[in-house]
Design a protein around this motif. Structure first.
Motif, PDB file in Angstrom:
ATOM      1  N   SER A  20       1.222   2.655 -11.133  1.00 30.48           N
ATOM      2  CA  SER A  20      -0.054   1.939 -11.159  1.00 30.48           C
ATOM      3  C   SER A  20      -0.582   1.726  -9.747  1.00 30.48           C
ATOM      4  N   VAL A  21      -1.907   1.620  -9.641  1.00 30.63           N
ATOM      5  CA  VAL A  21      -2.549   1.431  -8.339  1.00 30.63           C
ATOM      6  C   VAL A  21      -2.027   0.175  -7.659  1.00 30.63           C
ATOM      7  N   ASP A 309      -9.729   0.647  -1.922  1.00 29.44           N
ATOM      8  CA  ASP A 309     -10.371   1.952  -1.763  1.00 29.44           C
ATOM      9  C   ASP A 309      -9.271   2.954  -1.432  1.00 29.44           C
ATOM     10  N   LYS A 310      -9.630   4.165  -1.038  1.00 26.03           N
ATOM     11  CA  LYS A 310      -8.582   5.170  -0.879  1.00 26.03           C
ATOM     12  C   LYS A 310      -7.634   4.860   0.285  1.00 26.03           C
ATOM     13  N   SER A 311      -8.038   3.956   1.179  1.00 23.86           N
ATOM     14  CA  SER A 311      -7.179   3.634   2.323  1.00 23.86           C
ATOM     15  C   SER A 311      -6.253   2.445   2.070  1.00 23.86           C
ATOM     16  N   PHE A 367      -4.672   1.428  12.712  1.00 27.74           N
ATOM     17  CA  PHE A 367      -5.824   1.395  11.798  1.00 27.74           C
ATOM     18  C   PHE A 367      -5.394   1.671  10.356  1.00 27.74           C
ATOM     19  N   ALA A 368      -4.523   2.669  10.188  1.00 29.15           N
ATOM     20  CA  ALA A 368      -4.084   3.026   8.831  1.00 29.15           C
ATOM     21  C   ALA A 368      -3.352   1.851   8.186  1.00 29.15           C
ATOM     22  N   ILE A 373      -3.048  -2.814   4.463  1.00 32.49           N
ATOM     23  CA  ILE A 373      -2.723  -4.226   4.234  1.00 32.49           C
ATOM     24  C   ILE A 373      -3.955  -4.999   3.761  1.00 32.49           C
ATOM     25  N   GLY A 374      -5.141  -4.628   4.282  1.00 37.79           N
ATOM     26  CA  GLY A 374      -6.374  -5.121   3.678  1.00 37.79           C
ATOM     27  C   GLY A 374      -6.849  -6.506   4.068  1.00 37.79           C
TER      28      GLY A 374
END
Ligand SMILES: [Zn+2]
Length: 418
Positions: A20-21, A309-311, A367-368, A373-374
């Motif tokens: 799951s996401v 999002d995708k990141s 950055f990644a 972590i968001g």
């Protein structure tokens, strides 16, 4: 918090068994760690988020008169045999001690809270009574899936209310529903209230709070013009039929996850435990009970399902582990010195900061990790910003950045955060 001191590390790829996401992102970013199917540890970043969610719930429950208690997870079997739950609830975890005594691991607490409130109330003037707890619960699932959305051990807030009249119960029921909507709203979620079946708890109408997400396990029919919404399990209507409430739109079908529920328990448990009170007129009254649940760990999973999002993850501000992610780009003394100064200045005024002080990471890696972590706001210090006594501020999920003078940074962030 200095990121170099965080003992958890981010992962480039999610483990193969996380489908799951929510679990892919939460495991990769170091919020949770799977012990076994449906059983997760919460790591430092995960605990911060969970505590924020729990505190929002606490505030809203206290506001409607709730008193927090903490009941045990280990229940003697006789309480469950008395209500019939021992034999009728298939997901009840049962264990036997070496002395042969049987226990259940709590999946709900009516069997504990009803005798508890009975032993502490003696007069009709004691009512109504509202108690709640935030605690781990257990379900003996055949299959655990969907990451922290459906676990065998999970966090839950459960509130129980006791009333001496139906009217009193019903007016509180409405208040509790509104408090629930406030909670989900503060967590960045739009919840729909659906009528559901009472399941094993009750034959009366229950309400489920549903958030539309493909990761959910329920199907709901809802109207886009009004708040009409119903679980297909009990719906007599079909997708595409006109809304029975407003007739303005056709009903849409959607997958949803249940983040909370409220049940009308009637007098089932007060009768099971022979819990009655003499009312004002001297008559025997069995209290009417309500039960109000919110899965705290599931809520965290649903927030991630809705905000990514995708990141990586994009935490809504009120539940983010930190308000600000601070990072220097480059290792020159001037850059590091300025970032250290900003870190101190933000900490001093109480802003929660994760400071990426890791010297061995490239700008790209920082950055990644930050995207993954968001944390909602990123503050970057670089050669360019130092030259103008500034720092660059960027919101997670947005492209544009702002250059803010360092001496005005606290004020700028404080305005942003409240
Ligand atoms: Zn409608």
């Amino acid at each position: 918090m200095r990121q170099s001191k965080l003992f958890t590390k981010t992962l480039k790829k999610a483990p193969k068994d996380e489908k799951s996401v929510n679990s892919q992102l939460l495991v990769r970013a170091g919020f949770v760690d799977k012990l076994t199917a449906g059983v997760y540890s919460f790591l430092p970043l995960g605990v911060l988020v969970l505590k924020k969610i729990e505190n929002i719930i606490r505030q809203e429950m206290n506001d409607i008169g709730g008193q927090e208690i903490l009941m045990p997870a280990l229940h003697p079997a006789d309480k469950w045999k008395r209500t019939g739950g021992w034999d009728s609830i298939d997901i009840l975890f049962k264990i036997k001690s070496r002395t042969g005594k049987e226990y259940a691991l709590g999946q709900s607490h009516e069997e504990v809270v009803t005798p508890l409130v009975k032993s502490h109330s003696s007069s009709y003037t004691d009512f109504p009574i509202f108690v709640y707890q935030i605690q781990n619960k257990f379900r003996d699932e055949l299959r655990a899936k969907s990451g922290i959305l459906r676990g065998r051990e999970f966090g839950m807030k459960d509130m129980y209310s006791f009333h001496l009249s139906r009217d009193d119960f019903e007016s509180f029921y409405e208040k509790a529903k509104q408090a629930y909507l406030n909670i989900f709203n503060r967590c960045g979620l739009e919840a729909k209230i659906t009528e559901g079946s009472g399941g094993s708890f009750s034959e009366k109408i229950s309400y489920e709070f549903m958030v539309l997400t493909e990761a959910g396990e329920d199907d709901i029919l809802y109207c886009s013009s009004c708040n009409y919404c119903v679980n297909v399990e009990i719906a007599k209507l079909k997708e595409g039929q006109p809304c029975p409430k407003c007739a303005k739109s056709k009903l849409s079908l959607g997958r949803a996850s249940e983040v909370g529920n409220v049940f009308d328990l009637g007098q089932k448990y007060s009768r099971d435990f022979d819990f009655w009170i003499l009312n004002e007129n001297g008559g025997k009254t069995y209290p009417t009970m309500g039960c109000y649940g919110i899965g705290t760990t599931r809520l965290m999973g649903v927030i991630v399902e809705k905000h990514n999002d995708k990141s990586g993850i994009i935490w809504p501000r009120e539940v983010a582990p930190y308000a600000v992610h601070l990072m220097p780009l480059g290792s020159e003394d001037k850059i590091i010195h300025t970032t250290e100064k900003i870190y101190e200045q933000l900490c001093e005024c109480g802003i929660e900061v994760l400071y990426d002080d890791r010297a061995d990471k490239s700008a790209g890696e920082k950055f990644a990790d930050s995207d993954l972590i968001g944390i909602p706001t990123r503050v970057i210090v670089s050669e360019k910003t130092v030259a103008s006594d500034s720092a660059e501020v960027k919101e997670r999920g947005r492209k544009n950045t702002k250059l803010i003078k360092i001496k005005k940074l606290n004020q700028y962030l404080e305005n942003l955060l409240c």
